[in-house]
Design an enzyme around this catalytic site. Structure first.
Site, mmCIF file in Angstrom:
data_model
loop_
_atom_site.group_PDB
_atom_site.id
_atom_site.type_symbol
_atom_site.label_atom_id
_atom_site.label_comp_id
_atom_site.label_asym_id
_atom_site.label_seq_id
_atom_site.Cartn_x
_atom_site.Cartn_y
_atom_site.Cartn_z
ATOM 1 N N LYS A 22 0.838 -1.221 0.000
ATOM 2 C CA LYS A 22 0.000 0.000 0.000
ATOM 3 C C LYS A 22 0.863 1.258 0.000
ATOM 4 O O LYS A 22 0.648 2.173 -0.792
ATOM 5 C CB LYS A 22 -0.891 -0.009 1.255
ATOM 6 C CG LYS A 22 -1.570 1.311 1.521
ATOM 7 C CD LYS A 22 -2.450 1.262 2.749
ATOM 8 C CE LYS A 22 -1.745 1.505 4.064
ATOM 9 N NZ LYS A 22 -1.381 2.907 4.345
ATOM 10 N N ASN A 23 1.851 1.285 0.918
ATOM 11 C CA ASN A 23 2.607 2.526 1.067
ATOM 12 C C ASN A 23 3.642 2.733 -0.032
ATOM 13 O O ASN A 23 4.319 3.757 -0.063
ATOM 14 C CB ASN A 23 3.245 2.585 2.461
ATOM 15 C CG ASN A 23 2.178 2.754 3.541
ATOM 16 O OD1 ASN A 23 1.045 3.152 3.240
ATOM 17 N ND2 ASN A 23 2.515 2.443 4.777
ATOM 18 N N CYS A 116 -4.881 7.745 8.850
ATOM 19 C CA CYS A 116 -5.069 7.126 10.164
ATOM 20 C C CYS A 116 -4.897 8.164 11.281
ATOM 21 O O CYS A 116 -3.981 8.990 11.226
ATOM 22 C CB CYS A 116 -4.039 6.013 10.370
ATOM 23 S SG CYS A 116 -4.403 4.556 9.400
ATOM 24 N N ARG A 121 -0.253 14.575 12.838
ATOM 25 C CA ARG A 121 0.535 14.272 11.634
ATOM 26 C C ARG A 121 0.799 15.582 10.894
ATOM 27 O O ARG A 121 0.016 16.030 10.062
ATOM 28 C CB ARG A 121 -0.194 13.243 10.772
ATOM 29 C CG ARG A 121 -0.451 11.980 11.572
ATOM 30 C CD ARG A 121 -1.098 10.907 10.761
ATOM 31 N NE ARG A 121 -0.170 10.269 9.842
ATOM 32 C CZ ARG A 121 -0.491 9.247 9.048
ATOM 33 N NH1 ARG A 121 -1.716 8.771 9.069
ATOM 34 N NH2 ARG A 121 0.401 8.709 8.239
ATOM 35 N N ASP A 304 4.341 0.657 12.215
ATOM 36 C CA ASP A 304 3.127 -0.036 11.738
ATOM 37 C C ASP A 304 2.999 -1.441 12.332
ATOM 38 O O ASP A 304 1.908 -2.016 12.336
ATOM 39 C CB ASP A 304 3.140 -0.152 10.200
ATOM 40 C CG ASP A 304 2.943 1.192 9.535
ATOM 41 O OD1 ASP A 304 2.560 2.148 10.219
ATOM 42 O OD2 ASP A 304 3.178 1.288 8.311
ATOM 43 N N ARG A 396 -8.932 -0.632 4.239
ATOM 44 C CA ARG A 396 -8.067 0.414 3.673
ATOM 45 C C ARG A 396 -6.677 -0.144 3.370
ATOM 46 O O ARG A 396 -6.019 0.314 2.433
ATOM 47 C CB ARG A 396 -7.927 1.577 4.658
ATOM 48 C CG ARG A 396 -9.165 2.451 4.757
ATOM 49 C CD ARG A 396 -8.917 3.602 5.713
ATOM 50 N NE ARG A 396 -7.689 4.289 5.358
ATOM 51 C CZ ARG A 396 -6.933 4.988 6.200
ATOM 52 N NH1 ARG A 396 -7.283 5.099 7.463
ATOM 53 N NH2 ARG A 396 -5.831 5.574 5.793
#
Ligand code: EPU
Length: 416
Positions: A22-23, A116, A121, A304, A396
């Site tokens: 995903k990232n 998230c 952030r 994570d 997600r």
């Protein structure tokens, strides 16, 4: 609302494949806007965040099509259209559109990013870097507005090796006039994958994976085909899920060299892990030993993975500690684990976990992607039934998590 219901107590046995990261794919989708030619990406996971990113780039005129892991993007007719905040605030990576659109459109107006809820952030590093590259950047009515006729290469030192800021600078600078140097850059495998993709389009980026990245501006980028790297966090998630059920699963496609710190910590906890031709094999473990974990930037233990490993530490013999150094509030999953019988004390940026004999099923809420996955893992080993709501958060970041776990013997179903 959809829920995931887990009946705990079965061992996981078999093999699970890992999807593309995903990232890695989200910044690559943003970078695809740097050319009007068609870009073809393979190994693209079918995730809610990928669909959100596709929706975002479609808002500004790009055409996208995702079909069984293949994503086509063509951004030949971009327009500076309004991006709805309902989309931009769903994910953090919407901010990467500034780096991608400035070279194409000269002006970007973007609702501030979301993602998230794991702490404050900030985006100051993105803003400062874009300013150093010559953009006029301001925040107006909840939107980030950036303008630049042409970006110019710059020497940028990051006070923290932010993954997002490093990627945004790489994207913005590859069509800039002159050379850009990022010092104290992030070194994660996703950064290396982005550089590889941009270079495959005709860009010139050196040093990705080290703390100094050099981006030589080029005049034009062209279409290309790129395969996204496997998701190291998804792989780590299934490693922990297997270990906690005393299972025996091969995690196909996992890249051991991206998971060194995770493998090392799991082995210290007593988990048996072997490298195989297909990926990584986790085999049954008698009991778990407690750990001291400090989250760090790559190659350290990933933030994570800290929610993910927490259920396992809840069943270890003794007391474990987790120190979270990347985000200031990443313990929202603890409420669910406590409801299941875990003994966890949370401090400002730390958690102390005292091992208990077992967990019991409960009704819990997924608060973010990794926190949601942690609750599923706890449910696999809890006695009775665990019902997890708000599973959009899990979707997600995990493709068909319930189906994959079912395929290795878990009793897990999606309802709603
Ligand atoms: N930071 C600043 N200023 C900035 C940017 C970041 O102070 O301009 C701070 C943040 O506040 C945070 C720290 O730096 O405390 C780390 O942020 P970073 O920019 O490195 O992370 P990110 O790009 O926002 C990505 C992943 C996260 C992952 C982190 C850390 C996304 C889309 N991507 O976030 O993934 O946790 O790197 O590894 O969120 C996830 O996949 O579940 C996830 C949250």
């Amino acid at each position: 609302m959809d829920t995931i219901v887990v009946q705990g107590g079965t061992r996981l046995v078999g093999s699970i494949g890992v999807e593309g990261a995903k990232n890695a794919v989200l910044p690559i989708i943003a970078a695809s806007l740097l050319t009007g030619d068609e870009v073809k990406l393979t190994n693209v996971p079918a995730l809610e965040d990928v669909r959100t990113m596709m929706g975002l780039v479609e808002c500004i005129g790009a055409k996208t099509r995702l079909d069984r892991g293949l994503l086509y993007i063509k951004a030949d007719q971009l327009s500076p259209s309004e991006i709805p905040s309902s989309l931009a605030t769903k994910i953090r990576y919407s901010i990467h559109l500034t780096g991608a659109l400035l070279p194409r459109l000269g002006k970007v107006r973007l609702p501030l990013p979301g993602g998230c809820v794991i702490g404050n952030r900030r985006i100051d590093l993105h803003l400062r870097a874009l300013t150093l590259l010559g953009a006029r950047v301001r925040i107006m009515k909840g939107c980030l507005v950036a303008e630049a006729k042409k970006l110019n290469g710059a020497d940028i030192h990051l006070r923290f090796p932010s993954i997002g800021a490093t990627e945004n600078i790489m994207i913005a600078a590859c069509l800039a006039h002159g050379t850009t140097t990022i010092r104290n850059a992030a070194k994660e495998p996703e950064i290396v994958d982005l550089a590889k993709f941009i270079n495959s389009m005709g860009g010139h980026i050196d040093g990705a994976g080290s703390d100094t990245i050099t981006i030589y501006g080029v005049d034009k980028l062209v279409g290309s085909c790129h395969t996204v790297i496997p998701d190291r966090i998804e792989a780590g998630t299934y490693m922990v899920a297997t270990a906690i059920t005393n299972g025996d699963v091969i995690i196909r496609g996992a890249r051991p060299n991206h998971l060194d710190s995770v493998i090392e910590k799991l082995r210290c906890a007593g988990v048996m892990i072997n490298k195989t031709e297909e990926g990584l094999r986790v085999t049954p473990t008698d009991e778990f030993r407690p750990l001291k974990i400090v989250t760090e930037v790559y190659p350290g233990f990933p933030t994570d993975m800290q929610p993910i490993i927490t259920p396992l530490l809840s069943l270890a013999r003794g007391q474990s500690t987790i120190k979270e150094t990347i985000f200031d509030s990443r313990f929202t999953h603890v409420a669910g684990l406590t409801a299941m019988g875990a003994d966890i004390r949370v401090g400002r940026r730390s958690a102390t976990i005292t091992g208990v004999c077992g967990l019991t099923g409960a009704e819990v809420v997924a608060t973010d992607i990794r926190g949601g996955a942690a609750l599923v893992i706890a449910g696999l080993v809890a006695t009775g039934q665990t019902t997890i709501s708000n599973i959009y958060e899990i979707d997600r970041g995990y493709e068909r998590m319930d189906a994959k776990l079912t395929s290795v013997g878990a009793r897990i179903a999606r309802t709603g």
